[in-house]
Write a protein that holds these residues in place. Structure first.
Motif, PDB file in Angstrom:
ATOM      1  N   VAL A  47       1.032  -1.447  -0.091  1.00  0.00           N
ATOM      2  CA  VAL A  47       0.017  -0.055   0.045  1.00  0.00           C
ATOM      3  C   VAL A  47       0.916   1.403  -0.143  1.00  0.00           C
ATOM      4  N   LEU A  48       2.052   1.269   0.736  1.00  0.00           N
ATOM      5  CA  LEU A  48       2.913   2.397   0.682  1.00  0.00           C
ATOM      6  C   LEU A  48       3.357   2.482  -0.665  1.00  0.00           C
ATOM      7  N   VAL A  49       3.810   1.550  -1.352  1.00  0.00           N
ATOM      8  CA  VAL A  49       4.523   1.561  -2.844  1.00  0.00           C
ATOM      9  C   VAL A  49       3.345   2.187  -3.688  1.00  0.00           C
ATOM     10  N   ILE A  50       1.903   1.678  -3.430  1.00  0.00           N
ATOM     11  CA  ILE A  50       1.128   2.144  -4.404  1.00  0.00           C
ATOM     12  C   ILE A  50       0.765   3.637  -4.059  1.00  0.00           C
ATOM     13  N   GLY A  51       0.821   4.151  -2.569  1.00  0.00           N
ATOM     14  CA  GLY A  51       0.791   5.574  -2.548  1.00  0.00           C
ATOM     15  C   GLY A  51       2.040   6.320  -3.185  1.00  0.00           C
ATOM     16  N   LEU A  52       3.220   5.665  -3.211  1.00  0.00           N
ATOM     17  CA  LEU A  52       4.250   6.455  -3.768  1.00  0.00           C
ATOM     18  C   LEU A  52       4.191   6.769  -5.140  1.00  0.00           C
ATOM     19  N   GLY A  53       3.734   5.577  -5.764  1.00  0.00           N
ATOM     20  CA  GLY A  53       3.609   5.539  -7.211  1.00  0.00           C
ATOM     21  C   GLY A  53       2.443   6.524  -7.618  1.00  0.00           C
ATOM     22  N   ASP A  54       1.429   6.672  -6.770  1.00  0.00           N
ATOM     23  CA  ASP A  54       0.268   7.460  -7.173  1.00  0.00           C
ATOM     24  C   ASP A  54       0.765   9.017  -6.711  1.00  0.00           C
ATOM     25  N   PHE A  55       1.774   9.150  -5.808  1.00  0.00           N
ATOM     26  CA  PHE A  55       2.040  10.390  -5.450  1.00  0.00           C
ATOM     27  C   PHE A  55       3.024  10.963  -6.601  1.00  0.00           C
ATOM     28  N   MET A  56       4.021  10.139  -7.341  1.00  0.00           N
ATOM     29  CA  MET A  56       4.453  10.588  -8.285  1.00  0.00           C
ATOM     30  C   MET A  56       3.940  11.032  -9.670  1.00  0.00           C
ATOM     31  N   VAL A  57       2.430  10.286  -9.812  1.00  0.00           N
ATOM     32  CA  VAL A  57       1.610  10.802 -10.874  1.00  0.00           C
ATOM     33  C   VAL A  57       1.255  12.019 -10.656  1.00  0.00           C
ATOM     34  N   GLY A  58       0.866  12.285  -9.369  1.00  0.00           N
ATOM     35  CA  GLY A  58       0.205  13.530  -9.064  1.00  0.00           C
ATOM     36  C   GLY A  58       1.175  14.696  -9.007  1.00  0.00           C
ATOM     37  N   GLY A  59       2.281  14.419  -8.770  1.00  0.00           N
ATOM     38  CA  GLY A  59       3.572  15.272  -9.023  1.00  0.00           C
ATOM     39  C   GLY A  59       3.721  15.681 -10.177  1.00  0.00           C
ATOM     40  N   TYR A  60       3.664  14.579 -11.180  1.00  0.00           N
ATOM     41  CA  TYR A  60       3.718  14.987 -12.735  1.00  0.00           C
ATOM     42  C   TYR A  60       2.795  15.925 -13.124  1.00  0.00           C
ATOM     43  N   LEU A  61       1.723  15.597 -12.799  1.00  0.00           N
ATOM     44  CA  LEU A  61       0.362  16.354 -13.149  1.00  0.00           C
ATOM     45  C   LEU A  61       0.813  17.879 -12.794  1.00  0.00           C
ATOM     46  N   LEU A  62       0.975  18.030 -11.687  1.00  0.00           N
ATOM     47  CA  LEU A  62       1.232  19.415 -11.123  1.00  0.00           C
ATOM     48  C   LEU A  62       2.446  19.950 -12.071  1.00  0.00           C
ATOM     49  N   ALA A  63       3.514  19.190 -12.063  1.00  0.00           N
ATOM     50  CA  ALA A  63       4.606  19.827 -12.861  1.00  0.00           C
ATOM     51  C   ALA A  63       4.247  20.028 -14.216  1.00  0.00           C
ATOM     52  N   ILE A  64       3.547  19.326 -14.883  1.00  0.00           N
ATOM     53  CA  ILE A  64       3.340  19.678 -16.263  1.00  0.00           C
ATOM     54  C   ILE A  64       2.139  20.706 -16.548  1.00  0.00           C
ATOM     55  N   ALA A  65       1.349  20.987 -15.635  1.00  0.00           N
ATOM     56  CA  ALA A  65       0.385  22.190 -15.328  1.00  0.00           C
ATOM     57  C   ALA A  65       1.441  23.321 -15.105  1.00  0.00           C
ATOM     58  N   ALA A  66       2.168  23.377 -14.401  1.00  0.00           N
ATOM     59  CA  ALA A  66       3.285  24.509 -14.416  1.00  0.00           C
ATOM     60  C   ALA A  66       4.075  24.782 -15.634  1.00  0.00           C
ATOM     61  N   VAL A  67       4.466  23.874 -16.045  1.00  0.00           N
ATOM     62  CA  VAL A  67       5.151  23.915 -17.357  1.00  0.00           C
ATOM     63  C   VAL A  67       4.340  24.499 -18.437  1.00  0.00           C
ATOM     64  N   ASP A  68       3.051  24.070 -18.603  1.00  0.00           N
ATOM     65  CA  ASP A  68       1.929  24.591 -19.483  1.00  0.00           C
ATOM     66  C   ASP A  68       1.930  25.970 -19.197  1.00  0.00           C
ATOM     67  N   LEU A  69       1.708  26.476 -17.861  1.00  0.00           N
ATOM     68  CA  LEU A  69       1.621  27.955 -17.395  1.00  0.00           C
ATOM     69  C   LEU A  69       2.816  28.676 -17.853  1.00  0.00           C
ATOM     70  N   HIS A  70       4.247  28.132 -17.796  1.00  0.00           N
ATOM     71  CA  HIS A  70       5.282  28.771 -18.001  1.00  0.00           C
ATOM     72  C   HIS A  70       5.284  29.188 -19.544  1.00  0.00           C
ATOM     73  N   TYR A  71       4.974  28.110 -20.396  1.00  0.00           N
ATOM     74  CA  TYR A  71       4.969  28.467 -21.849  1.00  0.00           C
ATOM     75  C   TYR A  71       3.871  28.906 -22.544  1.00  0.00           C
ATOM     76  N   ARG A  72       2.866  29.417 -21.944  1.00  0.00           N
ATOM     77  CA  ARG A  72       1.564  29.806 -22.404  1.00  0.00           C
ATOM     78  C   ARG A  72       1.951  31.064 -23.152  1.00  0.00           C
ATOM     79  N   GLY A  73       1.545  30.908 -24.538  1.00  0.00           N
ATOM     80  CA  GLY A  73       1.682  31.800 -25.570  1.00  0.00           C
ATOM     81  C   GLY A  73       3.170  31.983 -26.313  1.00  0.00           C
ATOM     82  N   ILE A  74       3.851  31.181 -25.722  1.00  0.00           N
ATOM     83  CA  ILE A  74       5.328  30.955 -26.296  1.00  0.00           C
ATOM     84  C   ILE A  74       5.787  29.517 -26.882  1.00  0.00           C
ATOM     85  N   PHE A  75       4.700  28.611 -26.684  1.00  0.00           N
ATOM     86  CA  PHE A  75       5.039  27.277 -26.947  1.00  0.00           C
ATOM     87  C   PHE A  75       5.368  27.160 -28.484  1.00  0.00           C
TER      88      PHE A  75
END
Length: 628
Positions: A257-285
């Motif tokens: 269960v800990l490993v499942i939580g770690l994997g899902d935490f990484m997926v959530g972190g990826y989503l936040l990171a790609i959302a931040a990158v999308d915000l950074h490249y808005r209008g210049i991508f």
């Protein structure tokens, strides 16, 4: 053009085909026009240039009698039509007045004459030496001179771009650049081929972003935030309570269960990171997409998301199988935790983590570059614009080396780069290139599940999909067995005692939980796998659905899993729901009470008004009676 003269005289107002062969009419009236089948038009004669100069011979030219679209004309014919007011969408390109400094060091024998508008102009003798004619010269802003045939011809002949600046038949690749102007025709805009050195011809009308729509952007932030918060809670609580577990099966379940939580935490972190990158490249991508798709940051995000997804799925598979084995063996076989138990748990977790990391890292290894790299990018080579696949190198290599290559796709990327590198002198250093890595095939940098039949990594992507399908089958079968055992246990219970009732309630709760696990896994994985298979077999082009599937459908498991596998998260959510419900009820009750008070106050006012009116009426009646 300058070759058109009074060889076929035309009376003003006469038709173009009077006394002229049709082929002469086509070439004289509208030479070089797009769509000659539509040139059966009236034409008129005109003198060009219009200014009269003493002792010169002007050309008698014929132009269309109505305005035409000039975006497909270039050079002298464009200049003729636009300056004769025959274009519906173009003006005459401005030329500087001729002066003493014009055409400096360009003419050995400059002759000047006065035009009828008071300006001077260049004249030159004709080849027969008898007549003077106006020199058909365009004077650039830098006072260089070029012939009219080089005006608006997509080439910066002046050196400062002034011969192409106000032409309606071209597009400036980089309007901000003052030197080395580069121009292309309108037909080259977004035609799938890179013509500008800066690649802007394919990006000029581009509004592309990393995450395409606002709903997907919102979903990315929401799912990512929930995934990080909920799985961090699960992980922290699990680590805190890990020393309190006393049985081997319990320690294995808790660690998984800990490993499942770690994997899902990484997926959530990826989503936040790609959302931040999308915000950074808005209008210049659009301008920066090449650098992003080949970047190490994009590859890192792809690795994180793949490790998280695969580790979570593999852990759920092992956990489901472990629970079935525990039920089949019975709870009486429980024993204490020893070194062998910890070693067993460590091996299982190591295999799960290792397999997840291997799946994510293998596509980036240099030894597998020819299998996982679809294109490379030369930032500094003008004639190799954008991402180049292997077949795109066939013609440059054949032209340079004078021998064709039969099948470029069979050559390695290193051998192709070696051939390209040999074309240059390397005076400014070695030629470098960047690969469009496995995760750079899409701006969101995910594992390339959607492959085409000709992609060399098709087998690998299908293999991972099959592995994930097998995991889903194991999870479904395992929890189905758990559900069946639970149903039999409930059916075998007799009586209405407290213990029997409690056990039946627990089994019913377990059945609901099992149904949720199977249902959510089915909704997340099966549609994705079906669409990926249809895309791979060329039955369906699912590219437009990739954002929805990769940002919403698959990652939603990272939010659902903590609720299903960790009672603490469910209890917290229940408390939140109860708190919100309680506050809502209080607000409703307060609103009702306030409404009741207002109603009572209204009734009170009405009664007082009625009493006042009655008293006034009685008093009036008494007065009237006394008066009578």
């Amino acid at each position: 053009s300058s070759g058109i003269n009074a060889e076929w005289p035309l009376r003003p107002g006469g038709r173009a085909d009077q006394g002229l062969p049709k082929n002469v009419y086509l070439s004289f009236c509208l030479p070089g026009l797009y769509g000659l089948q539509r040139t059966w038009l009236d034409c008129t004669s005109a003198m060009f240039p219009r200014q009269r100069v003493y002792g010169t011979h002007q050309l008698s030219l014929r132009i269309p009698s109505h305005k035409v679209d000039c975006r497909n004309y270039f050079g002298e014919i464009y200049y003729l039509l636009s300056c004769s007011d025959a274009c519906s969408n173009a003006n005459c390109p401005p030329s500087l007045p001729v002066g003493g400094s014009s055409c400096f060091n360009q003419r050995q024998n400059k002759l000047y004459s006065i035009r009828d508008d008071g300006y001077i102009t260049l004249v030159r003798p004709q080849e027969d030496g008898h007549l003077f004619t106006i020199d058909r010269t365009f004077v650039c802003k830098n006072h260089q001179c070029i012939p009219y045939k080089k005006v608006c011809d997509l080439v910066d002949d002046c050196g400062d771009g002034s011969d192409e600046l106000e032409c309606a038949n071209n597009v400036d690749c980089d309007p901000s650049r003052n030197t080395s102007k580069e121009f292309i025709p309108h037909s080259s805009i977004t035609d799938g081929v890179y013509d500008c050195t800066n690649l802007m011809d394919e990006l000029k009308e581009c509004d592309k972003e990393i995450i395409s729509t606002v709903p997907l952007k919102v979903a990315c932030w929401v799912i990512g935030s929930l995934g990080v918060i909920l799985n961090f809670t699960v992980f922290a609580k699990g680590v805190f309570h890990l020393p309190t577990i006393k049985t081997p099966s319990g320690i294995l379940d808790r660690v998984l269960v800990l490993v499942i939580g770690l994997g899902d935490f990484m997926v959530g972190g990826y989503l936040l990171a790609i959302a931040a990158v999308d915000l950074h490249y808005r209008g210049i991508f659009c301008e920066t997409q090449f650098s992003w798709l080949v970047s190490i940051e994009c590859a890192t995000l792809g690795v994180i998301s793949t490790i998280g997804t695969e580790v979570s799925l593999l852990s759920m598979t092992v956990l489901s199988a472990s629970r079935v084995l525990k039920l089949m063996r019975g709870l009486s076989s429980a024993s204490s935790i020893n070194k062998r138990t910890l070693l067993k748990v460590g091996v299982i977790v190591g295999l799960v983590m290792g397999l997840g990391v291997a799946i994510a890292i293998i596509p980036l290894l240099d030894i597998y570059k020819d299998r996982f790299v679809n294109a490379i990018y030369y930032p500094d080579v003008i004639f190799l614009k954008g991402f180049q696949r292997k077949n795109d190198f066939k013609y440059p290599i054949a032209e340079y080396y004078g021998r064709p290559i039969q099948d470029v796709s069979q050559h390695s990327w290193n051998s192709i780069h070696s051939l390209i590198q040999s074309m240059f002198t390397h005076r400014n250093g070695k030629l470098t290139y960047k690969v469009r890595h496995f995760y750079g095939n899409d701006p969101v940098c995910l594992f390339k599940y959607f492959v085409y039949p000709h992609d060399p990594q098709r087998g690998y992507a299908l293999g991972v999909l099959i592995l994930n399908l097998c995991c889903f089958v194991v999870i479904t079968v395992s929890y189905t067995v758990v559900n069946v055992i639970s149903l039999r246990s409930s059916a075998s219970l007799l009586g209405d005692g407290a213990a029997a009732i409690a056990l039946r309630k627990r089994n019913q709760k377990l059945q609901r939980k099992v149904s949720m696990i199977i249902g959510t896994d089915f909704v997340c994985w099966i549609p994705f796998m079906v669409i990926a298979y249809l895309h791979t077999t060329a039955v369906l082009d699912a590219t437009e659905y990739y954002g929805l599937l990769s940002i919403v459908i698959l990652p939603i498991n990272s939010v659902i899993n903590p609720i299903l596998y960790e009672p603490l998260v469910l209890d917290l959510l229940k408390k939140v729901v109860r708190s919100l419900t309680s506050k809502w009820n209080v607000l409703r009750q307060s609103a009702r009470s306030h409404g009741s008070v207002r109603k009572d106050f209204s009734v009170y006012n009405t009664e007082n008004k009625h009493k006042a009116v009655t008293a006034t009426t009685t008093t009036t009646s008494r007065i009237s009676t006394s008066e009578v």
